[in-house]
Design an enzyme around this catalytic site. Structure first.
Site, mmCIF file in Angstrom:
data_model
loop_
_atom_site.group_PDB
_atom_site.id
_atom_site.type_symbol
_atom_site.label_atom_id
_atom_site.label_comp_id
_atom_site.label_asym_id
_atom_site.label_seq_id
_atom_site.Cartn_x
_atom_site.Cartn_y
_atom_site.Cartn_z
ATOM 1 N N SER A 1 1.703 -0.297 7.826
ATOM 2 C CA SER A 1 1.338 -0.396 6.403
ATOM 3 C C SER A 1 2.582 -0.445 5.537
ATOM 4 O O SER A 1 3.627 0.088 5.900
ATOM 5 C CB SER A 1 0.483 0.800 5.976
ATOM 6 O OG SER A 1 0.190 0.675 4.592
ATOM 7 N N LYS B 1 -5.331 2.937 10.929
ATOM 8 C CA LYS B 1 -4.866 1.930 9.958
ATOM 9 C C LYS B 1 -6.070 1.277 9.268
ATOM 10 O O LYS B 1 -6.038 0.998 8.067
ATOM 11 C CB LYS B 1 -3.999 0.870 10.658
ATOM 12 C CG LYS B 1 -3.628 -0.330 9.781
ATOM 13 C CD LYS B 1 -2.819 0.078 8.582
ATOM 14 C CE LYS B 1 -2.388 -0.963 7.600
ATOM 15 N NZ LYS B 1 -2.850 -2.284 7.586
ATOM 16 N N HIS C 1 -7.266 3.726 6.783
ATOM 17 C CA HIS C 1 -6.265 3.692 5.706
ATOM 18 C C HIS C 1 -6.619 2.547 4.752
ATOM 19 O O HIS C 1 -6.637 2.716 3.528
ATOM 20 C CB HIS C 1 -4.873 3.497 6.329
ATOM 21 C CG HIS C 1 -3.803 3.018 5.397
ATOM 22 N ND1 HIS C 1 -3.756 1.730 4.898
ATOM 23 C CD2 HIS C 1 -2.722 3.634 4.875
ATOM 24 C CE1 HIS C 1 -2.721 1.593 4.110
ATOM 25 N NE2 HIS C 1 -2.067 2.735 4.078
ATOM 26 N N ASN C 2 -6.932 1.387 5.300
ATOM 27 C CA ASN C 2 -7.280 0.253 4.443
ATOM 28 C C ASN C 2 -8.591 0.490 3.700
ATOM 29 O O ASN C 2 -8.736 0.079 2.548
ATOM 30 C CB ASN C 2 -7.387 -1.033 5.279
ATOM 31 C CG ASN C 2 -6.021 -1.604 5.603
ATOM 32 O OD1 ASN C 2 -5.019 -0.905 5.530
ATOM 33 N ND2 ASN C 2 -5.964 -2.865 5.968
ATOM 34 N N GLU D 1 -7.750 2.531 0.901
ATOM 35 C CA GLU D 1 -7.040 1.631 -0.036
ATOM 36 C C GLU D 1 -8.049 0.828 -0.886
ATOM 37 O O GLU D 1 -7.895 0.732 -2.111
ATOM 38 C CB GLU D 1 -6.164 0.701 0.804
ATOM 39 C CG GLU D 1 -5.468 -0.417 0.069
ATOM 40 C CD GLU D 1 -4.744 -1.334 1.072
ATOM 41 O OE1 GLU D 1 -3.958 -0.831 1.884
ATOM 42 O OE2 GLU D 1 -4.987 -2.558 1.033
#
Ligand code: 3PG
Length: 461
Positions: free
Chosen positions: A128, A182, A185-186, A189
């Site tokens: 990231s 990840k 995480h997105n 986001e």
């Protein structure tokens, strides 16, 4: 010449930035791309002794020290399998293969297993930080072969972002765990982006702040608990003027695209039964946005009873509403990771994971320091921790924001979902006793009682 420390396969924006980062840290890199144009473009004047651009995969692998480490930075999906297929005839036992793209974690798990059978150590690494992060220090979430990790650890820890002395790179767990975190995480986001956008919209079009007032408010928030990478770039976006001197953001079409990791997060949460409403609404806000023509028609044909959106101390209240929305987005993401970790036997250390997000990544924020402390309390949810006992003081602002927007008929799905998430934790008594009664009535599905153990069925007629 077998002198390179690592090979970089894929010299697009992210791949070439990572390669330059490695070279800048003194690692010797063998670089390769299928595209002749990308191979030609890859040049670092003054650092020629730090890398070699190879003409094919044989040369790429022949340029490496043993054990050989190959970092793939290619588009997720079929391209990854195709590159693995291309490399496989030349790979040997104990070689380390890294996939740094946004691969689906199940694909990564499958590749891990397949390659492990052939003695190849495979890692799925969540990267990231975008182009700048890749170049100057990304946040790296490593999953897959632990042995493989030990082999390339020094390189990855060195090129990663640093928060003080700590590196923002860690081994998360086996299989696709690096790509899994990840992906979430997105998802977080997506949620924070939508929360920021809704707050901007309320300020600019609900409260009717001028563009300057809106920008000044966001700038002021940069040094509050909202301090984060996404708030920093929000100010940058608001400050950007078009050639005619008007705000560029107001010229951008309100149709948002997506590449898929947010949707994957939702699909996974549905399968695991984890409630992540703010991520859900953020993904669907983008889907709804694509129907611009329908929205234009709806505005003409559908009426709504509206009242002006008015709030006293609106700056402070919107700030607190956004802050609570952000906290609840982290809470949703971390709850999903905890469930996946348990179901896959990953044993992910959430405190270590959040440490990886403390610099270099898109969802970096000052709040993550509090999130980290809260996670060490090991409660069922972040908002039930002592660290976040202050969320109750933010709740009135979020509620007033949501009810005010509803009265004004302005849809703010992410902020509204955050309030629903908060309220759901306070629903000691939910209405689903009635659902259970209905299920038993039409389908004899049985129900449990509050006063007796066991399952019961009633003849309702
Ligand atoms: C990325 O992975 O490039 C972004 O973080 C998410 O991309 P998206 O918003 O285009 O889905």
């Amino acid at each position: 010449m077998k002198s390179c420390d690592i090979a970089l396969y894929g010299l697009g924006v992210m791949g070439s930035s990572l390669a330059k980062n490695m070279i800048g840290h003194g690692f010797r890199v063998a670089a390769y791309s299928k595209s002749e144009e990308e191979r030609r473009r890859f040049a670092l004047p003054g650092s020629e002794s730090g890398y070699v651009v190879c003409a094919d995969v044989q040369e790429l692998l022949a340029s490496l020290k043993r054990p050989r480490i190959v970092f793939m930075m290619v588009t997720a999906g079929a391209a990854v399998d195709s590159v693995i297929g291309e490399l496989l005839p030349y790979l040997e036992r104990d070689d380390v293969l890294i996939d740094g793209g946004n691969s689906h974690f199940r694909d990564t798990a499958r590749r891990c297993e397949h390659l492990e059978d052939r003695g190849i150590r495979f890692l799925g690494v969540g990267v990231s930080g975008g182009e700048k992060g890749a170049l100057l220090g990304p946040s790296l979430m490593v999953g897959g072969s632990r042995d493989g990790w030990m082999c390339c650890r020094r390189i990855l820890e060195t090129i990663a972002a640093h928060c003080g002395e700590e590196t923002c790179c860690a081994y998360i767990a086996a299989q696709g765990a690096g790509h899994y975190v990840k992906m979430v995480h997105n998802g977080i986001e997506y949620a924070i982006l939508e929360l920021i956008a809704e707050t901007y919209h309320l300020m600019r079009y609900g409260l009717k702040f001028t563009h300057k007032e809106t920008t000044d408010t966001f700038r002021e928030w940069q040094s509050s608990r909202l301090d984060s990478y996404l708030m920093d770039i929000s100010v940058r976006v608001l400050e950007k003027m078009d050639d005619d001197g008007t705000p560029l953001v107001e010229k951008i079409l309100d149709v948002a695209e997506q590449k898929g990791t947010g949707r994957w997060t939702l699909q996974d949460a549905v399968e695991r039964g984890v409630y992540i409403p703010t991520i859900f609404e953020a993904v669907f806000a983008r889907c709804v946005s694509s129907g611009k023509a329908v929205r234009v028609e709806g505005k003409r044909s559908l009426s709504a009873t509206t009242a002006p959106f008015i709030m006293e101390n609106s700056r402070e209240k919107l700030r607190d509403a956004l802050l609570l929305g952000m906290i609840l987005s982290y809470a949703q993401g971390m709850a999903l990771i905890a469930k996946a970790s348990e179901e896959n036997g990953w044993d992910i250390d959430p405190v270590k994971l959040v440490g990886v997000w403390r610099a270099g990544c898109i969802i970096w924020s000052e709040l993550l320091t509090e999130v980290r402390t809260a996670l060490s309390e090991e409660k069922a949810n972040l908002i039930l921790t002592d660290t976040f006992s202050g969320v109750a003081a933010l709740e009135p602002a979020l509620r007033e924001t949501v009810t005010g927007a509803q009265r004004a008929a302005i849809a703010i799905p992410a902020l509204t979902s955050a309030l629903n998430y908060y309220d759901s934790f306070r629903m000691e008594q939910m209405p689903v006793n009635f659902v259970q009664a209905l299920r038993d009535c039409f389908g004899a599905h049985t129900y449990r009682r509050v006063d007796k153990e066991g399952y019961f069925h009633t003849e309702w007629e």
